[in-house]
Design a protein around this motif. Structure first.
Motif, PDB file in Angstrom:
ATOM      1  N   THR A   3      11.840  -2.664  -5.403  1.00  0.00           N
ATOM      2  CA  THR A   3      13.302  -2.752  -5.525  1.00  0.00           C
ATOM      3  C   THR A   3      13.978  -3.421  -4.332  1.00  0.00           C
ATOM      4  O   THR A   3      15.110  -3.866  -4.433  1.00  0.00           O
ATOM      5  N   GLY A   4      13.301  -3.424  -3.182  1.00  0.00           N
ATOM      6  CA  GLY A   4      13.940  -3.929  -1.957  1.00  0.00           C
ATOM      7  C   GLY A   4      14.655  -2.836  -1.181  1.00  0.00           C
ATOM      8  O   GLY A   4      15.066  -3.050  -0.040  1.00  0.00           O
ATOM      9  N   ASP A   5      14.810  -1.649  -1.788  1.00  0.00           N
ATOM     10  CA  ASP A   5      15.455  -0.516  -1.108  1.00  0.00           C
ATOM     11  C   ASP A   5      14.412   0.299  -0.348  1.00  0.00           C
ATOM     12  O   ASP A   5      13.275   0.456  -0.797  1.00  0.00           O
ATOM     13  N   LEU A   6      14.824   0.833   0.790  1.00  0.00           N
ATOM     14  CA  LEU A   6      13.944   1.660   1.610  1.00  0.00           C
ATOM     15  C   LEU A   6      14.288   3.134   1.425  1.00  0.00           C
ATOM     16  O   LEU A   6      15.465   3.522   1.493  1.00  0.00           O
ATOM     17  N   GLY A   7      13.251   3.963   1.189  1.00  0.00           N
ATOM     18  CA  GLY A   7      13.478   5.391   1.025  1.00  0.00           C
ATOM     19  C   GLY A   7      12.212   6.172   1.303  1.00  0.00           C
ATOM     20  O   GLY A   7      11.222   5.617   1.799  1.00  0.00           O
ATOM     21  N   TYR A   8      12.236   7.456   0.987  1.00  0.00           N
ATOM     22  CA  TYR A   8      11.068   8.312   1.195  1.00  0.00           C
ATOM     23  C   TYR A   8      11.066   9.414   0.142  1.00  0.00           C
ATOM     24  O   TYR A   8      12.090   9.678  -0.504  1.00  0.00           O
ATOM     25  N   ILE A   9       9.908  10.051  -0.028  1.00  0.00           N
ATOM     26  CA  ILE A   9       9.764  11.090  -1.056  1.00  0.00           C
ATOM     27  C   ILE A   9       9.710  12.478  -0.418  1.00  0.00           C
ATOM     28  O   ILE A   9       9.042  12.685   0.597  1.00  0.00           O
ATOM     29  N   ASP A  10      10.413  13.402  -1.036  1.00  0.00           N
ATOM     30  CA  ASP A  10      10.470  14.792  -0.578  1.00  0.00           C
ATOM     31  C   ASP A  10       9.984  15.687  -1.733  1.00  0.00           C
ATOM     32  O   ASP A  10      10.517  15.602  -2.838  1.00  0.00           O
ATOM     33  N   ARG A  11       8.967  16.502  -1.488  1.00  0.00           N
ATOM     34  CA  ARG A  11       8.430  17.362  -2.552  1.00  0.00           C
ATOM     35  C   ARG A  11       8.721  18.844  -2.302  1.00  0.00           C
ATOM     36  O   ARG A  11       8.122  19.703  -2.950  1.00  0.00           O
ATOM     37  N   THR A  12       9.586  19.158  -1.373  1.00  0.00           N
ATOM     38  CA  THR A  12       9.919  20.572  -1.174  1.00  0.00           C
ATOM     39  C   THR A  12      10.684  21.090  -2.392  1.00  0.00           C
ATOM     40  O   THR A  12      11.370  20.322  -3.077  1.00  0.00           O
ATOM     41  N   ILE A  36       0.848  -1.195   0.000  1.00  0.00           N
ATOM     42  CA  ILE A  36       0.000   0.000   0.000  1.00  0.00           C
ATOM     43  C   ILE A  36       0.886   1.249   0.000  1.00  0.00           C
ATOM     44  O   ILE A  36       1.816   1.355   0.808  1.00  0.00           O
ATOM     45  N   PRO A  37       0.606   2.202  -0.900  1.00  0.00           N
ATOM     46  CA  PRO A  37       1.419   3.428  -0.955  1.00  0.00           C
ATOM     47  C   PRO A  37       1.361   4.212   0.361  1.00  0.00           C
ATOM     48  O   PRO A  37       0.305   4.299   0.997  1.00  0.00           O
ATOM     49  N   LEU A  38       2.506   4.791   0.732  1.00  0.00           N
ATOM     50  CA  LEU A  38       2.603   5.580   1.961  1.00  0.00           C
ATOM     51  C   LEU A  38       2.616   7.063   1.619  1.00  0.00           C
ATOM     52  O   LEU A  38       2.762   7.457   0.454  1.00  0.00           O
ATOM     53  N   LYS A  39       2.458   7.890   2.651  1.00  0.00           N
ATOM     54  CA  LYS A  39       2.434   9.341   2.446  1.00  0.00           C
ATOM     55  C   LYS A  39       3.854   9.865   2.215  1.00  0.00           C
ATOM     56  O   LYS A  39       4.839   9.216   2.594  1.00  0.00           O
ATOM     57  N   ASP A  40       3.924  11.055   1.633  1.00  0.00           N
ATOM     58  CA  ASP A  40       5.226  11.704   1.439  1.00  0.00           C
ATOM     59  C   ASP A  40       5.941  11.826   2.784  1.00  0.00           C
ATOM     60  O   ASP A  40       5.333  12.189   3.793  1.00  0.00           O
ATOM     61  N   GLY A  41       7.212  11.527   2.789  1.00  0.00           N
ATOM     62  CA  GLY A  41       8.013  11.640   4.000  1.00  0.00           C
ATOM     63  C   GLY A  41       8.102  10.355   4.799  1.00  0.00           C
ATOM     64  O   GLY A  41       9.016  10.199   5.611  1.00  0.00           O
ATOM     65  N   GLU A  42       7.155   9.433   4.593  1.00  0.00           N
ATOM     66  CA  GLU A  42       7.195   8.163   5.323  1.00  0.00           C
ATOM     67  C   GLU A  42       8.176   7.211   4.633  1.00  0.00           C
ATOM     68  O   GLU A  42       8.229   7.146   3.408  1.00  0.00           O
ATOM     69  N   VAL A  43       8.914   6.459   5.444  1.00  0.00           N
ATOM     70  CA  VAL A  43       9.894   5.524   4.898  1.00  0.00           C
ATOM     71  C   VAL A  43       9.210   4.217   4.518  1.00  0.00           C
ATOM     72  O   VAL A  43       8.448   3.648   5.299  1.00  0.00           O
ATOM     73  N   GLY A  44       9.460   3.752   3.319  1.00  0.00           N
ATOM     74  CA  GLY A  44       8.922   2.485   2.843  1.00  0.00           C
ATOM     75  C   GLY A  44       9.740   1.965   1.677  1.00  0.00           C
ATOM     76  O   GLY A  44      10.801   2.517   1.330  1.00  0.00           O
ATOM     77  N   GLU A  45       9.246   0.906   1.052  1.00  0.00           N
ATOM     78  CA  GLU A  45       9.981   0.296  -0.057  1.00  0.00           C
ATOM     79  C   GLU A  45       9.780   1.116  -1.340  1.00  0.00           C
ATOM     80  O   GLU A  45       8.655   1.545  -1.639  1.00  0.00           O
TER      81      GLU A  45
END
Length: 421
Positions: A301-310, A275-284
């Motif tokens: 991908t198996g990599d963990l990261g987060y999205i930044d829209r600033t 399930i997609p997470l909100k911006d800033g939350e860490v997930g796959e």
């Protein structure tokens, strides 16, 4: 060429779309992709039918979550299921330009379209410009990295020296004699080259001519970046991608994260539910590249990261990935290559005398080191084991032979002890 020449400008108009335009662009690309893939990819049709996902019901980006994610490790099994890489491809193998082989083993098809791997905008953002003489130190044998990174340099009218890895003294000699301005490789290998050049008495700023470096394949610390940029007086930026889909993100001059490529839609998802997470939350990190030849829709991908829209000072409006903060599974990327525990197990199956094993990864001085610890009573096949390991995994570890019972009772197959900063 001045530093300003390398740090200004934007390669593609798609990098500056506003949010509404970007959503519309991605929605249209996905609609076309889903329809095409359902029609021509046997595997996609099976997945969609199994999930009862109807392509004509896709109206908005939020509808994508109804398609189950595809784990990268599943490709190993799926590709063996029949022709056209188990039905994952939408065309025959003979219609491709190249077919590579990555650890897993996973085949990586390359189609004949322009900028297939999508790295050109990333290399431009890093500072490569027409006229650069660039030395690629990634592997050219079976794995795609070497040829993959030639493509953007050709598009930017740069010359390429296909050096490949190893032969450190020759690499330095080439850099000096040909006045190489661009480096492409892992950050740790550039650090190694710097160390060896200094030991041989070279002044990195006066005797070498590097002005820009594009690195990937490893975690890249700010400490290492700062050190190498000062030593060489160059601009050093990183990219993020995989051999399956090519470019996912790249840094600009301002180092505010990885601008997400315009050739894909990226989600950050819960590793267990998809399930997609909100911006800033860490997930796959889950990617759908707009690739009709090899449509890996919602590839996890198996990599963990987060999205930044600033906003970013460079003017690009693309959302950015923050630092890659870890892995979902037990796989590790070492010296730019994925190492899978099951592949190591396959190697060990040839050596019945080995009772237990564990891989230990460290990075003294910022350079990856891999040690293969084995428990065995009496062993005389060290060279055979190392040869088999390198053939299968594409890396040569240091081997440590231990007496039975030396390793703790509960161990991870790959113990990652690397530290950064």
């Amino acid at each position: 060429m001045t530093r300003k020449d390398r740090t200004e400008g934007i390669y593609s108009r798609r990098e500056v779309l506003d949010e509404g335009e970007r959503r519309q662009y991605c929605t249209l690309q996905l609609k076309e992709l889903l329809s095409y893939a359902y029609r021509y990819s046997e595997d996609v049709k099976k997945r969609f039918d199994r999930a009862q996902f109807q392509v004509d019901k896709f109206k908005d980006l939020s509808d994508l979550k109804h398609i189950p994610i595809l784990k990268k490790k599943e490709l190993i099994f799926l590709q063996s299921m029949g022709p056209r890489l188990g039905g994952l491809l939408t065309k025959d193998l003979g219609e491709l330009r190249r077919i590579f082989l990555s650890p897993g083993p996973i085949f990586d098809p390359e189609d004949r379209s322009e900028d297939y791997w999508g790295w050109t905008e990333g290399f431009y953002a890093a500072g490569f410009r027409s006229g650069d003489v660039s030395q690629i130190t990634f592997n050219y044998h079976l794995a795609p990295a070497g040829l993959m990174f030639e493509e953007p340099l050709r598009n930017l009218n740069c010359a390429v020296i296909p050096a490949g890895p190893g032969s450190t003294n020759s690499q330095i000699e080439i850099m000096q004699k040909l006045r190489v301005t661009g480096y492409v490789g892992t950050p740790s290998y550039l650090s190694h080259l710097a160390q060896k050049a200094e030991e041989s008495g070279l002044n990195l700023r006066k005797d070498l001519f590097l002005e820009v470096a594009f690195v990937t394949g490893e975690k890249f610390s700010e400490k290492l970046r700062s050190s190498l940029e000062k030593k060489f007086d160059l601009i050093m930026r990183q990219g993020y991608g995989t051999a399956d889909v090519g470019c996912i993100g790249y840094e600009c001059f301002h180092k505010t994260g990885l601008h997400i490529t315009n050739r894909a839609y990226v989600e950050i998802c819960h590793p267990d539910t998809g399930i997609p997470l909100k911006d800033g939350e860490v997930g796959e990190i889950v990617i759908t590249a707009f690739n009709k030849t090899y449509p890996l829709i919602r590839l996890a991908t198996g990599d963990l990261g987060y999205i930044d829209r600033t906003p970013c000072a460079c003017g690009r409006t693309t959302p950015r990935l923050g630092n890659i903060v870890g892995r979902v599974d037990t796989t590790a990327r070492i010296k730019g290559m994925f190492v899978y525990p099951h592949q190591v197990e396959q190697v060990m199956a040839h050596f019945e005398e080995v009772k237990r094993w564990q891989i230990e990864v460290t990075n003294p001085g910022g350079i990856d080191e891999m040690t293969l610890n084995i428990e065995v009573s009496d062993f005389s096949r060290e060279e055979e084991l190392l040869h088999t390991f390198r053939e299968k995994i594409k890396l040569r570890p240091m081997l440590k032979v231990l007496t039975p019972g030396s390793l703790p009772p509960q161990i991870r197959p790959i113990e990652d002890k690397r530290t950064w900063d």
